[in-house]
Design a protein around this motif. Structure first.
Motif, short mmCIF file in Angstrom:
data_model
loop_
_atom_site.label_atom_id
_atom_site.label_comp_id
_atom_site.label_asym_id
_atom_site.label_seq_id
_atom_site.Cartn_x
_atom_site.Cartn_y
_atom_site.Cartn_z
N GLY A 351 -28.95 92.96 -9.61
CA GLY A 351 -29.00 94.22 -8.89
C GLY A 351 -28.61 95.40 -9.74
N PHE A 352 -27.43 95.33 -10.43
CA PHE A 352 -27.03 96.50 -11.21
C PHE A 352 -27.44 96.40 -12.67
N GLY A 353 -27.91 95.21 -13.10
CA GLY A 353 -28.43 95.09 -14.46
C GLY A 353 -29.79 95.74 -14.60
N LEU A 354 -30.52 95.83 -13.48
CA LEU A 354 -31.80 96.53 -13.48
C LEU A 354 -31.77 97.80 -12.65
N GLY A 355 -30.90 97.85 -11.65
CA GLY A 355 -30.93 98.97 -10.72
C GLY A 355 -29.64 99.73 -10.62
N ALA A 356 -28.82 99.38 -9.63
CA ALA A 356 -27.58 100.11 -9.39
C ALA A 356 -26.66 99.24 -8.55
N THR A 357 -25.40 99.61 -8.48
CA THR A 357 -24.42 98.82 -7.74
C THR A 357 -24.78 98.65 -6.27
N PRO A 358 -25.27 99.68 -5.57
CA PRO A 358 -25.69 99.45 -4.18
C PRO A 358 -26.78 98.38 -4.06
N THR A 359 -27.68 98.31 -5.04
CA THR A 359 -28.69 97.26 -5.04
C THR A 359 -28.04 95.90 -5.21
N ALA A 360 -27.04 95.83 -6.08
CA ALA A 360 -26.31 94.57 -6.28
C ALA A 360 -25.63 94.13 -5.00
N VAL A 361 -24.98 95.06 -4.31
CA VAL A 361 -24.29 94.73 -3.06
C VAL A 361 -25.30 94.28 -2.00
N ALA A 362 -26.45 94.96 -1.94
CA ALA A 362 -27.48 94.58 -0.97
C ALA A 362 -27.99 93.17 -1.26
N ASN A 363 -28.19 92.84 -2.54
CA ASN A 363 -28.60 91.47 -2.92
C ASN A 363 -27.59 90.45 -2.42
#
Length: 408
Positions: A351-363
């Motif tokens: 999530g945050f390696g490609l996008g952002a921390t909110p994406t990581a949390v959503a994953n």
């Protein structure tokens, strides 16, 4: 060619209108919600397309107030530093340190892939950094900050390209994390959802700064004033250090000094004077600054500068996506123990390696809603993704630029 110049007042008005447009688009379009596309990005890209159309048809350029945009950028990076509490390192313990090392190593891998492919495709190797950790690990805020410095160093269209790469990363980070983690979880024991009461917070839960921008927060005039004083100290520190370090080994972009100032101010006040930091105010001011900075950066995009870069950069981004999936599967997952928590952490890293921390949390939420809780992942990923990775990324990028300059 006609140029329309917007002073500070009209630039601020335009940015606020972009944010209102983005908020409306995210509410109305499910795709934007599903992939956690930030409101400034949604509204800003539409505005950039409109301005591109006007430029193409009427030959009009638009000039927005640059110092105002830079000021909001410095406030945002100051807020990251002010939120980086070293005391939280003790809570994460050894797994947190291992995860930071794994993430740091991946930043190096990401930049090597980007610069090598850019050179092989006949591009400036610094373009590989833009299609590397600047945008993918760093996100839109870091893309705008480094893009400004790279454009000053002669990399034409770095900000425009950075915003495009960061948006690609947000979408792919949201698409990739779930499938990678589900493959890792298959056939392994999971906690399950039995006995979980969603109405009660899990033990050890803490408010995650920057993860809940729409959550209501009670801020008093006194706490707001104290927070502004800390931001002022960070900005003053960044201005002094940026000037002092010019021409020395410690020459860094000003936003890195703003981030470092935030770390020093926060941890100095907490450790030396025992100050109880008001994270909610820092969070709110940081989110406002980031939103306005992104809106202004996207308004200033020159999309026509991307024409010759689109195809080769897509090759680089496709390779980065494959490398992320492989790294999360064979390095992050195994380094974190090879269990269910490790699989959720791997999804967060995608999530945050490609996008952002909110994406990581959503994953991670998508996984834990189905397979059961992972308190370890929800303690570690927000801390690393929202705080420590920006510090590590800034230092490694500075080193990468020095290596590229030396090789060239």
């Amino acid at each position: 060619m006609t140029t329309l110049t917007f002073n500070a007042y009209y630039t601020l008005i335009a940015a606020v209108l972009v944010l209102l447009l983005g908020s409306w688009l995210v509410r109305k379009i499910k795709f934007l919600q599903d992939f956690n596309i930030p409101e400034p990005v949604a509204g800003g890209l539409v505005a950039a397309l409109v301005l591109f159309g006007v430029h193409t048809v009427q030959g009009v350029n638009f000039q927005f107030e640059k110092p105002l945009q830079d000021a909001f950028m410095l406030v945002f990076f100051s807020s990251i530093g002010l939120s980086a509490d070293f005391a939280r390192l003790r809570q994460g313990g050894r797994p947190l340190v291992i995860f930071i090392i794994a993430v740091s190593a991946f930043i190096i891998v990401q930049n090597v892939v980007g610069t090598v492919m850019a050179s092989a495709l006949g591009l400036d190797p610094r373009i590989g950094l833009v299609a590397g950790s600047i945008t993918l690990t760093g996100g839109h805020g870091t893309a705008g900050a480094w893009g400004k410095d790279l454009e000053a160093a002669g990399v034409q269209g770095a900000i425009t390209l950075g915003m495009a790469c960061a948006t690609f990363g947000l979408v792919m980070g949201g698409l990739l994390g779930g499938p990678v983690a589900r493959r890792l979880i298959r056939g392994k024991p999971t906690p399950g959802l039995a006995g979980i009461d969603d109405s009660k917070p899990a033990a050890g839960d803490q408010e995650v700064v920057f993860e809940r921008p729409h959550q209501q927060r009670l801020i008093t005039a006194e706490s707001g004033l104290q927070t502004l004083a800390m931001f002022a100290a960070c900005l003053a520190f960044s201005d002094i250090m940026f000037k002092v370090a010019q021409g020395t080994f410690f020459q860094l972009p000003q936003f890195v000094w703003a981030l470092a100032g935030g770390v020093l101010v926060r941890n100095g006040l907490v450790l030396i004077f025992g100050v109880n930091m008001f994270d909610r105010a820092i969070d709110v001011f940081g989110n406002i600054a980031l939103s306005l900075f992104l809106a202004m950066a996207l308004l200033s995009l020159k999309l026509w500068e991307l024409a010759g870069l689109a195809v080769p950069v897509m090759f680089i981004l496709a390779a980065q996506t494959v490398v992320m999936a492989l790294y999360a599967t064979y390095v992050t997952y195994r380094a974190m123990g090879g269990d269910y928590d490790a699989a959720v952490l791997a999804a967060g890293h995608c999530g945050f390696g490609l996008g952002a921390t909110p994406t990581a949390v959503a994953n991670m939420q998508a996984l834990t809603d189905r397979f059961g809780p992972s308190h370890k992942a929800f303690l570690i990923v927000p801390m690393v993704g929202a705080f420590f990775v920006d510090i590590v990324n800034a230092l490694l990028l500075q080193g990468a630029l020095k290596v590229i300059a030396w090789v060239s």
